[in-house]
Design a protein around this motif. Structure first.
Motif, short mmCIF file in Angstrom:
data_model
loop_
_atom_site.label_atom_id
_atom_site.label_comp_id
_atom_site.label_asym_id
_atom_site.label_seq_id
_atom_site.Cartn_x
_atom_site.Cartn_y
_atom_site.Cartn_z
N GLU A 18 0.85 -1.19 -0.04
CA GLU A 18 0.07 0.03 0.08
C GLU A 18 0.88 1.22 -0.14
O GLU A 18 1.76 1.48 0.75
N PRO A 21 -0.42 7.52 1.96
CA PRO A 21 -1.16 8.93 1.84
C PRO A 21 -0.35 10.14 1.78
O PRO A 21 0.48 9.98 2.61
N GLN A 317 5.30 2.50 -7.13
CA GLN A 317 4.10 2.42 -6.12
C GLN A 317 2.85 2.29 -7.07
O GLN A 317 2.43 2.36 -8.30
N THR A 319 -0.73 2.79 -6.81
CA THR A 319 -1.65 4.00 -7.47
C THR A 319 -0.84 4.74 -8.63
O THR A 319 -1.70 4.92 -9.57
N ALA A 433 -6.76 10.75 -7.47
CA ALA A 433 -6.13 9.48 -6.99
C ALA A 433 -4.63 9.47 -6.93
O ALA A 433 -4.13 9.14 -5.99
N GLY A 437 -2.44 9.62 -3.50
CA GLY A 437 -1.61 8.29 -3.26
C GLY A 437 -0.16 8.71 -3.14
O GLY A 437 0.55 7.62 -2.79
N GLN A 544 -5.84 2.59 -5.41
CA GLN A 544 -6.15 2.52 -4.07
C GLN A 544 -7.25 3.44 -3.60
O GLN A 544 -7.23 4.55 -3.98
N SER A 546 -7.89 6.09 -1.63
CA SER A 546 -7.29 7.02 -0.54
C SER A 546 -8.37 8.09 0.19
O SER A 546 -9.21 8.37 -0.48
#
Length: 549
Positions: A18, A21, A317, A319, A433, A437, A544, A546
């Motif tokens: 994950e 954020p 990553q 996202t 997003a 992210g 994801q 968020s």
């Protein structure tokens, strides 16, 4: 957590893990879960009054409107420009040079917005765009005009990117999509006004006036950006000297990135516009050189650049990678649709693409953007919205594949609405997003990456669909017109492939062969759009959910 620690951690993070954020440090995750830190978005140092917010948005969005206006204005000027310079065969390069320049320089503005500040980067973009536009009006030759459009493109990509970054600095993330939707409405308004207004000005005062008339809006935006866009960055960035800021510019990375993207798109564009085979030495060398520059870019970013223009840890990553790939694929199909649907009307239906249909599509695009922003503001969610938006593009491309001789005009236009609505909603939700992210210090660069993949997809969509169309069309024409009429078939195929206006003037048998061949070729293109849209849907699945505080 320090920036270096975050970067090193992200470089080694698995794609399935994950992504953190942007508004929490990983040291505060447990606290954040129970007590959301909503006061950190937007940053307290960029709290503006309502009046100042309006002026800032006016300065940023007037440039966005002008950028959209400029694009459609130039499309109406190609014929008079080609006639004046006796170089109609080079007219297509006016648009190609601008698009290539936009794609090459768009990702650089993400890092420049951090180094020069939002105001400095926006002023640079406006200066390049404005000077290139005025030089177009002064152009003494076609070559000078093409180069001037490339200069304008160096700033045109920055106008959209920096304005998006700047708005993210002082608009809460949960409302960011709604503001993006309003910006898209202005973009659609500018694009809608450009064609008819530019055509009228060109017919009345000459095509050069269509470039000069943009100067007042440019000056208005320039003044507002200087006086009102006082967006502050963290003190460690603002307190650096100019020399220290310039040292942070990744010159080698920028050069290799521009070369890799530019050579790739130039190869595809020449393949389409000049109808060269893939095995042609020029096309082959351009594409191979692009691959070499791409490997050089990766090496520079990973081992050389202290402040990379495109940090590789972002692309590992979950996202950011999913957003980038899905934006590339859906932009390809969107611009393929915008390019080939009017061609269907003129070549297969033998009728112009009416203004009613264009307005339906533009209304759908504007409505989709605002709807997406409203949903995200109301629910604080974006994942389901993103998937539904992607499914709408699949639906639209599937409906277009089913078009036939018995399809009513009503269905021809209604079937396009899911494409405009879904695409506008998709690019709005995926931009949010991406911003949500990544860490805040990576937000500007991540926004630039999003626009890079989006604009690259636009050029590839037009180029690849054009290459597929021409290949299938030539094959079908030769198959349908053969025997004693082979010479006539070759002449007809050349004329039909360069302009559809000649089709109604052909003899009945040749006309029907041209219409049927275009229908077959466009159906192949539309089927490819369905396949790419399905891949775009699969690419956005890893995005994801968020939190939008």
């Amino acid at each position: 957590m320090s920036t270096s620690r975050r970067a090193s951690m992200s470089e080694t993070t698995s794609l399935l893990e994950e992504a953190p954020p942007s508004y929490y440090s990983t040291d505060d995750v447990d606290e954040a879960v129970t007590e959301p830190q909503v006061d950190l978005d937007p940053q307290p140092l960029n709290n503006f009054s309502r009046r100042d917010t309006y002026w800032i948005l006016a300065g940023l969005w007037s440039a966005v409107l002008l950028g959209a206006f400029d694009g459609t204005v130039v499309a109406t000027l190609l014929t008079p420009i080609g006639s004046e310079f006796n170089a109609s065969n080079q007219s297509s390069y006016i648009g190609t040079s601008y698009l290539l320049s936009v794609c090459c320089f768009t990702p650089l503005y993400g890092r420049l917005a951090d180094i020069l500040g939002r105001k400095g980067a926006m002023l640079l973009a406006l200066t390049l765009f404005g000077s290139g536009t005025i030089l177009c009006g002064l152009a003494p030759s076609m070559t000078f005009l093409i180069v001037s459009r490339a200069v304008a493109g160096m700033g045109g990509g920055g106008v959209m990117t920096v304005s998006s970054i700047a708005v993210s600095d002082f608009i809460p993330l949960k409302q960011r999509g709604l503001y993006q939707g309003m910006a898209n409405i202005l973009f659609g308004l500018g694009a809608g006004l450009g064609g008819p207004l530019g055509g009228w000005v060109s017919d009345t005062f000459g095509w050069r006036t269509a470039f000069y008339m943009q100067a007042p809006v440019l000056i208005f935006s320039f003044i507002l950006v200087i006086t009102k866009v006082n967006i502050r960055l963290p003190s460690e960035v603002e307190n650096q000297s100019l020399a220290e800021k310039l040292q942070r510019i990744d010159v080698l990375g920028s050069i290799t990135l521009v070369a890799a993207v530019g050579l790739l798109l130039l190869g595809f564009s020449l393949k389409t516009t000049e109808e060269l085979p893939w095995s042609h030495p020029l096309i082959y060398s351009l594409l191979c050189s692009s691959v070499v520059c791409g490997f050089g870019f990766v090496y520079v970013e990973k081992h050389w650049a202290p402040y990379p223009v495109m940090p590789l840890h972002l692309m590992t990553q979950r996202t950011p990678l999913a957003v980038s790939i899905s934006n590339l694929l859906t932009s390809m199909t969107a611009f393929s649709m915008l390019y080939n649907v009017p061609l269907y009307f003129s070549a297969v239906r033998l009728e112009p693409a009416t203004k009613a249909g264009e307005s339906h599509l533009k209304v759908a695009i504007s409505t989709g953007s605002v709807f997406a922003g409203w949903i995200m503001r109301r629910t604080g969610k974006l994942y389901t919205l993103t998937l539904v938006s992607s499914l709408l593009t699949i639906l639209a491309s599937t409906l277009v594949c089913l078009w036939g001789n018995n399809t009513s005009t009503f269905h021809l236009w209604i079937d396009l609405i899911p494409q405009g609505f879904g695409m506008a909603s998709f690019i709005t939700s995926t931009l949010i997003a991406m911003i949500a992210g990544v860490y805040r210090e990576d937000m500007a660069v991540a926004t630039g990456i999003t626009y890079l993949f989006r604009t690259t997809g636009q050029v590839l969509g037009v180029s690849l669909s054009g290459a597929i169309l021409q290949g299938v069309l030539l094959q079908r024409l030769r198959l349908r017109i053969s025997g004693p009429d082979a010479d006539k078939a070759e002449l007809s195929s050349r004329c039909c492939r360069h302009t559809t206006e000649i089709i109604p003037t052909l003899d009945p048998l040749t006309r029907q062969a041209a219409v049927d061949s275009y229908a077959d070729a466009l159906r192949v293109v539309f089927i490819c759009q369905v396949a790419i849209n399905v891949c775009g849907f699969l690419a956005c699945l890893p995005i994801q959910e968020s939190p939008l505080p």
